[in-house]
Design an enzyme around this catalytic site. Structure first.
Site, PDB file in Angstrom:
ATOM      1  N   ASP A  73       0.810  -1.216   0.000  1.00 24.60           N
ATOM      2  CA  ASP A  73       0.000   0.000   0.000  1.00 24.60           C
ATOM      3  C   ASP A  73       0.850   1.276   0.000  1.00 24.60           C
ATOM      4  O   ASP A  73       0.662   2.153   0.832  1.00 24.60           O
ATOM      5  CB  ASP A  73      -0.900  -0.060   1.255  1.00 24.60           C
ATOM      6  N   GLU A  91       3.746  -7.952   7.559  1.00 21.50           N
ATOM      7  CA  GLU A  91       2.481  -8.654   7.288  1.00 21.50           C
ATOM      8  C   GLU A  91       2.590  -9.775   6.263  1.00 21.50           C
ATOM      9  O   GLU A  91       1.816  -9.817   5.295  1.00 21.50           O
ATOM     10  CB  GLU A  91       1.403  -7.649   6.864  1.00 21.50           C
ATOM     11  N   TYR A 105      -6.734  -3.169  12.845  1.00 16.91           N
ATOM     12  CA  TYR A 105      -7.579  -2.075  12.352  1.00 16.91           C
ATOM     13  C   TYR A 105      -9.063  -2.155  12.720  1.00 16.91           C
ATOM     14  O   TYR A 105      -9.905  -1.752  11.925  1.00 16.91           O
ATOM     15  CB  TYR A 105      -7.419  -1.944  10.829  1.00 16.91           C
ATOM     16  N   GLU A 116       0.739  -0.893  14.058  1.00 14.87           N
ATOM     17  CA  GLU A 116      -0.184  -0.210  13.144  1.00 14.87           C
ATOM     18  C   GLU A 116      -1.581  -0.268  13.724  1.00 14.87           C
ATOM     19  O   GLU A 116      -2.023  -1.317  14.204  1.00 14.87           O
ATOM     20  CB  GLU A 116      -0.205  -0.858  11.752  1.00 14.87           C
TER      21      GLU A 116
HETATM   22  C1  GCB Z   1      -1.283  -2.336   6.708  1.00 11.48           C
HETATM   23  C2  GCB Z   1       0.005  -2.186   5.980  1.00 11.48           C
HETATM   24  C3  GCB Z   1       0.284  -0.756   5.563  1.00 11.48           C
HETATM   25  C4  GCB Z   1      -1.010  -0.099   5.065  1.00 11.48           C
HETATM   26  C5  GCB Z   1      -2.006  -0.103   6.197  1.00 11.48           C
HETATM   27  C6  GCB Z   1      -3.357   0.510   5.788  1.00 11.48           C
HETATM   28  O1  GCB Z   1      -1.536  -3.285   7.378  1.00 11.48           O
HETATM   29  O2  GCB Z   1       1.095  -2.724   6.678  1.00 11.48           O
HETATM   30  O3  GCB Z   1       1.272  -0.755   4.576  1.00 11.48           O
HETATM   31  O4  GCB Z   1      -0.786   1.188   4.581  1.00 11.48           O
HETATM   32  O5  GCB Z   1      -2.261  -1.405   6.603  1.00 11.48           O
HETATM   33  O6  GCB Z   1      -3.557   1.685   6.005  1.00 11.48           O
HETATM   34  O7  GCB Z   1      -4.180  -0.212   5.248  1.00 11.48           O
END
Ligand code: GCB
Length: 603
Positions: A166, A415, A471, A509
């Site tokens: 990403d 990841e 997330y 994250e």
């Molecule tokens: C993740 C990735 C990161 C993305 C992020 C996202 O898990 O490691 O590279 O930018 O999520 O914002 O989705």
């Protein structure tokens, strides 16, 4: 593996001249470069700044998205006085691969877009004359290279990358180019390790040279007073009343290595700044100088307007100012090794960093919105080549960065798909082969995505501490459902606790995409208010579990990604905008982190 990755210095025996500025640049869509003699140099390209990613300078889409071979050319003068010296060109990073030509002659190739390499040009140059350097670069992605992705061809014949990650595939001469003049007999590398005893410290060192000249090593304090000296390629420097390098309270010594019998007229001198400190993992504690610490900070990107992924000292200066203001003490170099100047600043400012190789995208189902594929990543004909490159880049990363006091740990993947049994042998190989590379024995780790839990991941024995990317509140249980997101996160943490987690857990994250300036009461997703609600939710959970030893929010700043229906001109999870202005969340962290002590949760 590179022979020497010492950062360039200038002194009586060495000179470092940067070849930054405007170069000539051309795309090579038709693969005509060599046939047309471009390797001998050209003047009919467009001018292109170095260091910079070429992409955002173009106003047409085909050029910005260009995928394939591209060429850079420029002249440089080699003075007659350089004759007899070892002359090198050092490229701090060419993304993702390069072939180097000097005066039309191929000197070497290099794979990997985020680590430096040097080319010996002593035999290829004309002295007292203008010379030409040409770089043939390539920015295609494949499953055989880091970072992973595919390169596809559109029906109109144009190539395009499909990253399994990403961030935008910014390409070109992203970092500086140096012309180095070095003595023939010279220092190639050095290592340091530390032992603390009361107020004193021992700095054990090794020096690698390409000859037999005697070695003298000395250590000077911040006032320039020499506090210890030793002789030999291996030795120990005894430092009485040592000033330790501490988190956000750095102290740097200057290490000087000299070759030859007479230190007044040495054959070579190499100088670097080092910090005396130890790093250990003990149970669920991260110890710096034997004291427990709590990580506060960010996942970051090297990303800014205009020059893309280029290293820009101005942006870096600003980022450190913001990180200091907000009360952070650490960051991860997500998802690739950064420019070496970043580590130097972190050394001086007392930041801890987790140093990541570009092993990202090792999961094809990931980033489904980027067009993820439902296939096993760790099973396929690409693995052998990929593994060679992966371990090679781990070797070079550790070789390059091992003497920085700021480096806390090595992150060997971001990841990867670790619920796949096929991942296990690959992990075993990578962890076995990287075991003894760092003389300081720093922890090695990788991030676990939301799919990779204490119940599903097959590789939880490998890391020295756990890095979790989670997330809830964004990719699932967003908006009004956030309370279920919190409940789910607590369920997960309860499972780790019940399992008797014996290593520290750091959240590397979490966050929410947020369009700066978008407000609503009550909040909805994408507003500044909602981002704060998500981050407060995570903070509540972090505060309730003692084994969580750090919080590194995603991301310091908004950054560019591929375009798609999940991205509004990039990833907007920044606490700051792409031009480094604060969103409301910045003030939330300013309050929280400036209050949280460094030894938060220490027993
Ligand atoms: C993740 C990735 C990161 C993305 C992020 C996202 O898990 O490691 O590279 O930018 O999520 O914002 O989705």
């Amino acid at each position: 593996m590179e022979t020497s990755l010492l950062y360039p210095v200038t002194n009586d025996q060495r000179t470092d001249q940067k070849l930054d500025g405007l170069w000539q640049f051309k795309f090579d869509e038709a693969g005509e470069g060599e046939k047309s003699g471009w390797e001998t140099g050209f003047h009919d390209g467009v001018s292109m700044p170095v260091p910079a990613s070429f992409n955002d300078f173009f106003t047409d889409k085909a050029s910005r998205e260009y995928t394939g071979d591209f060429w850079y050319s420029r002249n440089f003068f080699v003075p007659s006085a350089a004759k007899g010296k070892a002359l090198f060109l050092r490229f701090d990073a060419v993304t993702h691969r390069a072939t180097i030509f000097v005066n039309g002659k191929e000197i070497r190739t290099h794979e990997g877009g985020f680590l430096p390499f040097a080319a010996d040009i002593s035999e290829a140059v004309k002295y007292g004359a203008e010379n030409t350097v040409v770089v043939k670069g390539n920015n295609e992605l494949s499953r055989e290279a880091l970072p992973a992705g595919d390169t596809i061809t559109l029906r109109n014949g144009k190539k395009m990358v499909r990253p399994f990650f990403d961030f935008y595939n910014y390409s070109g001469l992203n970092r500086s180019v140096h012309l180095l003049s070095l003595p023939q007999e010279r220092v190639l590398d050095y290592t340091t390790t530390f032992a603390l005893a009361g107020n004193d410290a021992t700095v054990n060192y090794t020096v690698e040279t390409n000859g037999d000249a005697p070695v003298t090593v000395s250590l000077a304090d911040a006032d320039g007073q020499v506090v210890a000296t030793a002789q030999g390629k291996q030795g120990a420097l005894q430092v009485q009343n040592a000033h330790l390098w501490q988190v956000r309270n750095a102290y740097l010594y200057t290490l000087t290595i000299q070759l030859g019998d007479d230190t007044q007229t040495p054959l070579d001198t190499y100088t670097d700044r080092i910090g005396i400190r130890t790093i250990k993992i003990s149970g669920t504690d991260i110890l710096v100088n034997d004291k427990p610490i709590y990580l506060k900070g960010f996942g970051r990107h090297e990303d800014s307007p205009f020059a893309g992924r280029a290293f820009d000292l101005n942006v870096e200066k600003k980022d450190f100012a913001l990180m200091k203001w907000i009360g952070a003490n650490s960051f991860r170099t997500s998802h690739y090794p950064y420019d070496e100047q970043v580590y130097k600043i972190a050394d001086e400012e007392g930041f801890l960093l987790t140093d990541e190789v570009p092993a990202v995208g090792f999961k094809m189902a990931a980033a489904a919105f980027l067009g993820g594929l439902n296939q096993s990543f760790f099973k396929g004909p690409w693995l052998k080549k990929l593994h060679e490159r992966h371990i090679d880049q781990i070797r070079d990363l550790i070789k390059r960065d091992k003497n920085h006091p700021s480096v806390l740990a090595w992150s060997l993947f971001n990841e990867p798909d670790t619920i796949d049994e096929n991942a296990v042998p690959y992990f075993k190989q990578i962890f076995d082969e990287s075991k003894d590379l760092d003389p300081q024995g720093r922890p090695r780790t990788f991030t676990l995505s939301e799919d990779d839990t204490i119940e599903t991941s097959k590789v939880l024995d490998f890391p020295d501490f756990y890095m979790l990317n989670r997330y809830p509140g964004w990719y699932h249980f967003g908006g009004y459902q956030i309370s279920d997101g919190e409940a789910g996160l607590r369920d997960e943490m309860d499972k780790w606790q019940k399992a008797g987690v014996k290593k520290p857990v750091v959240f590397t994250e979490f966050g929410a995409d947020t369009e700066a300036g978008l407000h609503k009461l009550p909040s909805v997703m994408w507003t500044e208010e909602y981002q704060v609600e998500v981050l407060k939710m995570f903070s509540r959970v972090f505060d309730d579990y003692d084994f969580i030893k750090g919080e590194q929010v995603w991301n310091l700043a908004d950054f560019q990604t591929v375009e798609g229906n999940m991205r509004v001109n990039g990833n907007k999870k920044g606490i700051f905008t792409r031009d480094r202005q604060p969103k409301a969340a910045a003030f939330f962290y300013h309050d929280r982190w400036n209050k949280l002590p460094l030894d938060y949760k220490a027993k």
